[in-house]
Write an enzyme that holds these catalytic residues in place. Sequence first.
Site, mmCIF file in Angstrom:
data_model
loop_
_atom_site.group_PDB
_atom_site.id
_atom_site.type_symbol
_atom_site.label_atom_id
_atom_site.label_comp_id
_atom_site.label_asym_id
_atom_site.label_seq_id
_atom_site.Cartn_x
_atom_site.Cartn_y
_atom_site.Cartn_z
ATOM 1 C CB ALA A 188 6.989 -31.183 29.980
ATOM 2 C CG ASN A 240 13.931 -36.148 31.494
ATOM 3 O OD1 ASN A 240 14.570 -36.985 31.385
ATOM 4 N ND2 ASN A 240 14.827 -34.875 32.137
ATOM 5 C CG HIS A 295 5.832 -31.988 25.056
ATOM 6 N ND1 HIS A 295 6.991 -32.464 24.311
ATOM 7 C CD2 HIS A 295 5.984 -31.394 25.226
ATOM 8 C CE1 HIS A 295 8.068 -31.564 24.954
ATOM 9 N NE2 HIS A 295 7.492 -30.786 25.715
#
Length: 260
Positions: free
Chosen positions: A117, A183, A213
């Site tokens: 991601a 992750n 993120h």
Amino acid sequence: MKIALIGHGAIAGHVAANLPINTRLVGALCRPGRETAARAALSVGSVLAVADLPERPDLLVDCAGHAGLRAYGPSALTAGIEVLSVSVGALADAGFCAELEAAARAGGTRLCLASGAIGALDALSAAAMGQGLAVTYTGRKPPQGWRGSRAEEVLDLDTLTAPMTHFTGTAREAAQAYPKNANVAAAVALAGAGLDATRAELIADPGVTANIHEVAAEGSFGRFRFQIEGMPLPGNPRSSALTALSLLAALRQRQAAIRI
């Protein structure tokens, strides 16, 4: 290229439905009792062990999370089957990481980690070749995105009215404490400064509707700040669309005559 999948959830289903040309799905690995569900989801035979796959795959693609990689990664690697995984956080367990590396060496193959991601991992890898690299990863999600995690132990997710940080520490600690949510922190760390040198901050923010993120890096190369606002797969708010797409991109790159 023949591939098999670990798992039969949203990410596995998206990969199976959008395979690159010259790629064929030969089977799937699943938990005991889930064979029928896996067969229905992927329209392919499902088994409980790598050795039971109807055909030997050229590549085993892990779409199932840490447990799936633990269950099937070592045996596939030992058998000489290359593994592609998005379960990067599982490598925060030093013992399991060493087990995977030993299995890959014994089988004469390798474990490849998809970017998942996040992006900018190529820049981080290059920056790590220089000196003084400092990296911070910040993960910001809506409160509901932290359901089922340790965030519930320190925050009342239903009553938040402002952003609240519920974890600060190293990327290794984040990946171990939040196996279904961090992750990305592990991927950032492994690409750059390492699991114990990368700082991580996890935030529940009622003011956002997507998973955000951010990677900030500084060193002898200079500095950069990268942010991505990730959307979920259609019909499954807990699965990142970019994670599934990163697996498809890795499959395409694996067969490309010219790669970047």
